[in-house]
Scaffold this motif. Structure first.
Motif, PDB file in Angstrom:
ATOM      1  N   ILE A   6       0.839  -1.204   0.000  1.00 47.38           N
ATOM      2  CA  ILE A   6       0.000   0.000   0.000  1.00 47.38           C
ATOM      3  C   ILE A   6       0.870   1.248   0.000  1.00 47.38           C
ATOM      4  CG2 ILE A   6      -1.652   1.334   1.365  1.00 47.38           C
ATOM      5  CD1 ILE A   6      -2.859  -1.372   2.235  1.00 47.38           C
ATOM      6  N   THR A   7       1.925   1.221   0.795  1.00 46.73           N
ATOM      7  CA  THR A   7       2.846   2.358   0.845  1.00 46.73           C
ATOM      8  C   THR A   7       3.458   2.613  -0.527  1.00 46.73           C
ATOM      9  OG1 THR A   7       3.325   1.881   3.163  1.00 46.73           O
ATOM     10  CG2 THR A   7       4.898   3.268   1.994  1.00 46.73           C
ATOM     11  N   THR A   8       3.838   1.560  -1.218  1.00 43.17           N
ATOM     12  CA  THR A   8       4.421   1.692  -2.559  1.00 43.17           C
ATOM     13  C   THR A   8       3.419   2.297  -3.534  1.00 43.17           C
ATOM     14  OG1 THR A   8       5.867  -0.199  -2.174  1.00 43.17           O
ATOM     15  CG2 THR A   8       5.489   0.433  -4.475  1.00 43.17           C
ATOM     16  N   VAL A   9       2.179   1.811  -3.491  1.00 39.58           N
ATOM     17  CA  VAL A   9       1.151   2.327  -4.399  1.00 39.58           C
ATOM     18  C   VAL A   9       0.874   3.803  -4.110  1.00 39.58           C
ATOM     19  CG1 VAL A   9      -1.292   2.147  -5.032  1.00 39.58           C
ATOM     20  CG2 VAL A   9       0.102   0.084  -4.830  1.00 39.58           C
ATOM     21  N   ILE A  10       0.818   4.164  -2.840  1.00 42.12           N
ATOM     22  CA  ILE A  10       0.578   5.566  -2.483  1.00 42.12           C
ATOM     23  C   ILE A  10       1.707   6.446  -3.010  1.00 42.12           C
ATOM     24  CG2 ILE A  10       0.495   7.182  -0.533  1.00 42.12           C
ATOM     25  CD1 ILE A  10      -1.079   4.989   0.980  1.00 42.12           C
ATOM     26  N   LYS A  11       2.949   6.016  -2.836  1.00 40.49           N
ATOM     27  CA  LYS A  11       4.083   6.787  -3.343  1.00 40.49           C
ATOM     28  C   LYS A  11       4.016   6.930  -4.858  1.00 40.49           C
ATOM     29  CE  LYS A  11       7.282   5.849   0.413  1.00 40.49           C
ATOM     30  NZ  LYS A  11       8.509   5.184   0.832  1.00 40.49           N
ATOM     31  N   MET A  12       3.629   5.858  -5.547  1.00 36.62           N
ATOM     32  CA  MET A  12       3.509   5.918  -7.007  1.00 36.62           C
ATOM     33  C   MET A  12       2.418   6.906  -7.404  1.00 36.62           C
ATOM     34  SD  MET A  12       3.831   1.849  -7.876  1.00 36.62           S
ATOM     35  CE  MET A  12       3.485   2.030  -9.615  1.00 36.62           C
ATOM     36  N   PRO A  17      -0.286  13.499 -11.507  1.00 38.26           N
ATOM     37  CA  PRO A  17      -1.165  14.666 -11.367  1.00 38.26           C
ATOM     38  C   PRO A  17      -2.453  14.293 -10.606  1.00 38.26           C
ATOM     39  CG  PRO A  17      -0.420  14.414 -13.643  1.00 38.26           C
ATOM     40  CD  PRO A  17       0.010  13.191 -12.905  1.00 38.26           C
ATOM     41  N   VAL A  18      -3.044  15.273  -9.952  1.00 37.76           N
ATOM     42  CA  VAL A  18      -4.223  15.046  -9.110  1.00 37.76           C
ATOM     43  C   VAL A  18      -5.365  14.416  -9.901  1.00 37.76           C
ATOM     44  CG1 VAL A  18      -5.991  16.176  -7.704  1.00 37.76           C
ATOM     45  CG2 VAL A  18      -3.607  16.880  -7.494  1.00 37.76           C
ATOM     46  N   ASP A  19      -5.605  14.864 -11.123  1.00 33.99           N
ATOM     47  CA  ASP A  19      -6.724  14.295 -11.894  1.00 33.99           C
ATOM     48  C   ASP A  19      -6.500  12.805 -12.184  1.00 33.99           C
ATOM     49  OD1 ASP A  19      -4.648  15.142 -13.698  1.00 33.99           O
ATOM     50  OD2 ASP A  19      -6.052  14.916 -15.374  1.00 33.99           O
ATOM     51  N   VAL A  20      -5.249  12.428 -12.410  1.00 34.54           N
ATOM     52  CA  VAL A  20      -4.934  11.019 -12.640  1.00 34.54           C
ATOM     53  C   VAL A  20      -5.091  10.231 -11.333  1.00 34.54           C
ATOM     54  CG1 VAL A  20      -3.141   9.382 -13.359  1.00 34.54           C
ATOM     55  CG2 VAL A  20      -3.398  11.566 -14.566  1.00 34.54           C
ATOM     56  N   GLN A  21      -4.674  10.820 -10.220  1.00 35.83           N
ATOM     57  CA  GLN A  21      -4.858  10.182  -8.914  1.00 35.83           C
ATOM     58  C   GLN A  21      -6.339   9.898  -8.659  1.00 35.83           C
ATOM     59  OE1 GLN A  21      -3.042  12.335  -5.682  1.00 35.83           O
ATOM     60  NE2 GLN A  21      -1.178  12.737  -6.844  1.00 35.83           N
ATOM     61  N   GLU A  22      -7.190  10.853  -8.983  1.00 32.54           N
ATOM     62  CA  GLU A  22      -8.628  10.686  -8.779  1.00 32.54           C
ATOM     63  C   GLU A  22      -9.185   9.560  -9.655  1.00 32.54           C
ATOM     64  OE1 GLU A  22     -10.335  14.566  -9.327  1.00 32.54           O
ATOM     65  OE2 GLU A  22      -9.377  15.343  -7.511  1.00 32.54           O
ATOM     66  N   ILE A  24      -7.487   6.973 -10.786  1.00 32.90           N
ATOM     67  CA  ILE A  24      -6.979   5.717 -10.215  1.00 32.90           C
ATOM     68  C   ILE A  24      -7.784   5.342  -8.978  1.00 32.90           C
ATOM     69  CG2 ILE A  24      -4.998   4.646  -9.048  1.00 32.90           C
ATOM     70  CD1 ILE A  24      -3.205   6.331 -10.951  1.00 32.90           C
ATOM     71  N   ALA A  25      -8.049   6.318  -8.126  1.00 30.32           N
ATOM     72  CA  ALA A  25      -8.815   6.054  -6.903  1.00 30.32           C
ATOM     73  C   ALA A  25     -10.205   5.521  -7.245  1.00 30.32           C
ATOM     74  CB  ALA A  25      -8.916   7.326  -6.065  1.00 30.32           C
ATOM     75  N   GLU A  26     -10.834   6.085  -8.260  1.00 28.70           N
ATOM     76  CA  GLU A  26     -12.166   5.603  -8.669  1.00 28.70           C
ATOM     77  C   GLU A  26     -12.085   4.162  -9.179  1.00 28.70           C
ATOM     78  OE1 GLU A  26     -16.080   5.160  -9.157  1.00 28.70           O
ATOM     79  OE2 GLU A  26     -15.053   6.764  -8.080  1.00 28.70           O
ATOM     80  N   HIS A  27     -11.071   3.857  -9.966  1.00 33.23           N
ATOM     81  CA  HIS A  27     -10.886   2.479 -10.439  1.00 33.23           C
ATOM     82  C   HIS A  27     -10.670   1.525  -9.265  1.00 33.23           C
ATOM     83  CE1 HIS A  27     -10.916   3.035 -14.767  1.00 33.23           C
ATOM     84  NE2 HIS A  27     -10.088   4.053 -14.656  1.00 33.23           N
ATOM     85  N   LEU A  28      -9.858   1.953  -8.310  1.00 29.82           N
ATOM     86  CA  LEU A  28      -9.607   1.120  -7.137  1.00 29.82           C
ATOM     87  C   LEU A  28     -10.882   0.894  -6.326  1.00 29.82           C
ATOM     88  CD1 LEU A  28      -6.152   2.478  -5.899  1.00 29.82           C
ATOM     89  CD2 LEU A  28      -6.637   0.210  -6.837  1.00 29.82           C
ATOM     90  N   ARG A  29     -11.714   1.947  -6.169  1.00 29.20           N
ATOM     91  CA  ARG A  29     -12.986   1.784  -5.446  1.00 29.20           C
ATOM     92  C   ARG A  29     -13.866   0.746  -6.131  1.00 29.20           C
ATOM     93  NH1 ARG A  29     -11.977   6.928  -4.318  1.00 29.20           N
ATOM     94  NH2 ARG A  29     -13.197   8.270  -5.614  1.00 29.20           N
ATOM     95  N   GLU A  30     -13.976   0.850  -7.446  1.00 28.17           N
ATOM     96  CA  GLU A  30     -14.794  -0.110  -8.193  1.00 28.17           C
ATOM     97  C   GLU A  30     -14.223  -1.525  -8.069  1.00 28.17           C
ATOM     98  OE1 GLU A  30     -15.060   1.332 -12.198  1.00 28.17           O
ATOM     99  OE2 GLU A  30     -16.155   3.140 -11.605  1.00 28.17           O
TER     100      GLU A  30
END
Length: 80
Positions: A6-12, A17-22, A24-30
């Protein structure tokens, strides 16, 4: 609790950019929702598996004894 993975994924993700992070987060939630559904299904199946096996055995026995009747799965239109 945070694992090394998890630490590695967070660092990656933090390097993106923030929009890409969002996104990715949506994909992870799904993905996590799908995994939770699968876990719930597997647990439910495990709880009912013995009942399903017993029902299948009863059905097989009834067929062998001639007590079962065939089901017509063809949908027939009824006149209105």
């Amino acid at each position: 609790m945070s694992s090394a993975a998890i630490t590695t994924v967070i660092k990656m993700m933090e390097s993106l950019p923030v929009d890409v992070q969002e996104r990715i987060a949506e994909h992870l939630r799904e993905y996590i929702d799908d995994l939770q559904d699968e876990i719930q299904w597997n647990e439910s199946f495990q709880r009912t598996q013995q009942n399903l096996i017993a029902a299948a055995r009863r059905a097989k026995q009834e067929i062998a004894e001639g007590k079962a009747t065939a089901i017509d799965f063809c949908l027939q239109k009824t006149p209105k």
